[in-house]
Scaffold this active site. Structure first.
Site, short mmCIF file in Angstrom:
data_model
loop_
_atom_site.label_atom_id
_atom_site.label_comp_id
_atom_site.label_asym_id
_atom_site.label_seq_id
_atom_site.Cartn_x
_atom_site.Cartn_y
_atom_site.Cartn_z
N HIS A 38 0.76 -1.11 -0.10
CA HIS A 38 -0.10 -0.04 0.15
C HIS A 38 0.74 1.18 0.04
O HIS A 38 0.78 2.13 -0.81
CB HIS A 38 -0.92 0.01 1.38
CG HIS A 38 -2.06 -0.99 1.18
ND1 HIS A 38 -2.66 -1.37 2.14
CD2 HIS A 38 -2.85 -1.23 0.01
CE1 HIS A 38 -3.81 -2.14 1.62
NE2 HIS A 38 -3.87 -1.98 0.43
N ARG B 297 -9.55 -1.65 -13.54
CA ARG B 297 -9.53 -2.95 -12.68
C ARG B 297 -10.75 -2.89 -11.70
O ARG B 297 -10.96 -1.61 -11.02
CB ARG B 297 -8.35 -3.25 -11.98
CG ARG B 297 -7.15 -3.26 -13.04
CD ARG B 297 -5.96 -3.59 -12.19
NE ARG B 297 -4.79 -4.18 -13.12
CZ ARG B 297 -4.04 -3.26 -13.54
NH1 ARG B 297 -3.82 -2.15 -13.59
NH2 ARG B 297 -2.94 -4.14 -14.27
N ARG C 141 -13.21 -3.66 -16.72
CA ARG C 141 -13.07 -5.25 -16.77
C ARG C 141 -13.83 -5.81 -15.69
O ARG C 141 -13.80 -5.45 -14.53
CB ARG C 141 -11.38 -5.32 -16.57
CG ARG C 141 -11.18 -6.81 -16.53
CD ARG C 141 -9.66 -6.95 -16.16
NE ARG C 141 -8.99 -6.70 -15.04
CZ ARG C 141 -8.03 -6.80 -14.64
NH1 ARG C 141 -7.11 -7.21 -15.85
NH2 ARG C 141 -7.46 -6.47 -13.59
N ASN D 106 1.17 -8.43 -18.51
CA ASN D 106 1.85 -8.75 -17.31
C ASN D 106 1.68 -10.32 -17.32
O ASN D 106 2.22 -11.10 -16.91
CB ASN D 106 0.94 -8.35 -16.04
CG ASN D 106 0.98 -6.67 -16.04
OD1 ASN D 106 2.11 -6.12 -16.56
ND2 ASN D 106 0.27 -6.10 -15.40
N ARG E 176 5.14 -13.43 -12.28
CA ARG E 176 5.17 -11.81 -12.61
C ARG E 176 5.67 -11.22 -10.99
O ARG E 176 6.00 -9.94 -10.93
CB ARG E 176 3.84 -11.47 -13.03
CG ARG E 176 2.79 -11.85 -11.88
CD ARG E 176 1.31 -11.45 -12.56
NE ARG E 176 1.11 -9.72 -12.43
CZ ARG E 176 -0.10 -9.16 -12.67
NH1 ARG E 176 -1.07 -10.24 -13.70
NH2 ARG E 176 -0.37 -8.03 -12.53
N CYS F 133 -2.84 -3.02 -22.36
CA CYS F 133 -3.06 -2.53 -20.92
C CYS F 133 -2.16 -2.92 -19.78
O CYS F 133 -2.31 -2.53 -18.68
CB CYS F 133 -4.66 -2.45 -20.78
SG CYS F 133 -5.10 -4.19 -20.30
C1 PEP Z 1 -2.35 -7.63 -17.17
O1 PEP Z 1 -2.25 -9.04 -16.94
O2 PEP Z 1 -1.39 -7.43 -17.98
C2 PEP Z 1 -3.28 -6.84 -16.64
C3 PEP Z 1 -3.48 -5.86 -17.22
O3 PEP Z 1 -3.97 -7.44 -15.73
P1 PEP Z 1 -3.64 -7.45 -14.05
O4 PEP Z 1 -2.11 -6.84 -14.03
O5 PEP Z 1 -4.56 -6.80 -13.35
O6 PEP Z 1 -3.57 -8.71 -13.90
MG MG Z 2 -4.13 -9.95 -15.90
#
Ligand code: PEP
Ligand code: MG
Length: 539
Positions: free
Chosen positions: A188, A293, A327, A446, A457, A494
């Protein structure tokens, strides 16, 4: 003649950048300070009553801070208020008090155990929240002992194992910065530091440092140096000058439409979570919201339809007709939601995203109704996360159809927005043509990167492997972009890669013409775009 004392040798720490920026100043070593002693009461009952009163006082202080905060800061404090309002910790402490412990020792033991559990969790989400629990522990302890809040000297570099969100929020960080021995880039506090432009690095590890020693912080490179020598200070000043120049350029580019050096127009959208973030973003600087998100809505339990409808409507009204891509809940994986997600041994490959929503249709239907109702307030597009097979789009669409029929029956206003999908599972990126039911595609780099390279990740140790500019990932991105171009299906990206100015060129070279970036990166990314010549032969 007296010889001047030589300066102590330079001590260099390296960590991870949690919020880029430069700062210099004396080191402020966080110590627990002079503590008032806790005076025990005559009976365990009186001790326990004192603890309960202290928890209530801490709750009141935190709730007061929450009322004055906005956006993510308010969400963080809301989490703390919810934890303080839950009597599980007090009950556990009561058992220890009855067994002979003093109230402060009992409370510390219970919270320390919980902090340890969070710290050992396999989920980054929980590890990142240990500082919130520390905050709660310390605020109650201060109330029990009659201590005041810790004051950080302005203009210093704060060095400690970690920092609590409330200590961060009450301090004026102008000119100062943060170097944490532990900490996390996804905590945070890290999020708040990025939003407020406070330089911060994490994971610098141990090593003795005397309070008050001169120091410099390069939170772009993740370097913290105590007693820096002349050469180090010169390099730091050069780095700071470059960083400030880049910020000036970014401010100049932010209001302009994005265009490459050879004149190709690129759409730049913004990624958001909490609608309150839009208060800080000039809608004139972006082509719309490329990713909203919605998981933040689930931070303190399952959100009702009205709460969701209000959140979506606020963003649509702010966008004033520009597209807003919302989303549907992407819970699971690194985003567990109590009461929604399922305990699994391998959550990244488990029932997450659209799979979870389809498995829990009653929870999904609430979000669907809120989205359909919000659709009348602007240019809404709905995006499904973690789609892996085409039938998931059909199943989701069937639920939208059923909810539309119910809203029509009830005479409630609604609009069915375009339905698209995230491209974050390799199956979609390899054969995008099988997903023609999607009106648009947005690449989640990501997750796509972690699934293509089998590299988590959130693992710092695998950062060199989990790269979006790996040729395998870039080849999938160009496959999706080529499908979009020949089939007239809009394709965007994105994931975090779009916000990294060094990755913009390979992404555009892969065929992308639309990106969605973090709010703080709008100008930087537009400036990077302006420097790219898509006609040149070098990649
Ligand atoms: C991604 O996976 O690149 C994405 C935008 O979704 P999140 O980071 O919320 O999993
Ligand atoms: Mg994702």
């Amino acid at each position: 003649m007296m010889q001047a004392e030589p300066s102590p040798a330079e001590i260099r720490f390296t960590g991870l950048s949690a919020s880029a920026g430069f700062a210099a100043g004396p080191v402020f070593c966080a110590s627990r300070g002079e503590r008032g002693a806790y005076v025990r009461h005559k009976s365990p009952d009186a001790d326990y009553a004192h603890l309960v009163a202290s928890i209530e006082a801490a709750l009141e202080t935190t709730a007061g801070m929450m009322e004055k905060a906005s956006g993510d800061a308010a969400d963080i404090l809301e989490f703390q208020v919810a934890m303080l309002g839950d009597d599980t910790f007090a009950e556990a402490a009561r058992a220890l008090i009855e067994a002979g412990s003093a109230a402060d020792i009992a409370w510390s033991q219970v919270l320390d155990q919980e902090i340890e559990n969070y710290a050992q969790s396999e989920e980054e989400y929980f590890r990142a929240r240990t500082a919130d629990l520390t905050d709660i522990r310390d605020r109650v302890l201060r109330a029990l002992r009659g201590d005041s809040e810790v004051m950080i000297t302005p203009g210093t570099i704060y060095l400690a194992d970690d920092i609590t969100p409330s200590a961060f929020l009450v301090h004026d960080w102008t000119g100062g910065g943060i170097a944490l021995r532990q900490g996390s880039t996804t905590s945070h506090v890290a999020m708040l530091a990025r939003q407020r432009g406070v330089p911060m690095i994490v994971g610098v590890g141990g090593g003795r440092v005397d309070a008050g020693s001169p120091s410099i912080l390069d939170a772009k490179a993740g370097v913290f140096v105590v007693w820096p020598d002349d050469a180090t200070v010169r390099a730091w000043k050069d780095g700071r000058a470059d960083f400030e120049a880049a910020a000036t350029v970014a401010a100049r580019f932010a209001p302009r439409p994005a265009r490459t050096a050879d004149g190709t127009a690129i759409s730049v959208h913004v990624n958001i979570a909490d609608p309150a973030e839009t208060d800080q973003i000039d809608v004139g600087h972006v082509d719309g919201v490329g990713l909203m998100r919605t998981e933040f809505l689930y931070n303190s339990g399952l959100p009702d339809e009205e709460t969701q409808y209000r959140a979506y409507r606020k963003v649509l009204e702010w966008a004033a007709g520009k597209p807003v891509t919302i989303r549907t809940a992407d819970a699971g994986g690194d985003k567990p939601v109590p009461g929604f997600t399922i305990e699994e041994s391998n959550p990244f490959l488990g029932v997450r995203g659209i799979r979870l929503c389809l498995a829990m249709p009653e929870i999904f239907r609430v979000q669907i109704r809120a989205l359909l109702r919000a659709g009348v307030h602007g240019n809404l597009k709905i995006m499904l996360p973690m789609v892996a097979v085409p039938s998931e789009i059909d199943q989701a669409r069937a639920l939208f159809d059923e909810e539309m029929a119910k809203l029509a029956m009830a005479g409630t206003a609604f609009a069915m927005p375009k339905l698209g999908i995230m491209v974050e599972v390799p199956s979609v990126a390899i054969t995008p043509e099988r997903f023609s039911a999607a009106s648009f595609l947005s690449i989640g780099s990501n997750d796509l990167t972690q699934y293509v390279l089998a590299a988590s990740r959130d693992s710092g140790a695998l950062a060199a492997i989990a790269r979006t500019d790996d040729p395998a990932v870039l080849s999938l991105i160009s496959n999706v972009a080529a499908y979009g171009a020949r089939s007239d299906v809009p394709v965007s990206l994105c994931g975090d890669a779009a916000s990294d100015p060094t990755l913009v060129k390979p992404l555009l070279k892969a065929g992308l013409r639309s990106l969605s970036v973090a709010a703080s990166r709008i100008g930087l990314v537009k400036a990077a775009i302006a420097g790219i010549d898509l006609g040149d032969r070098q990649t």
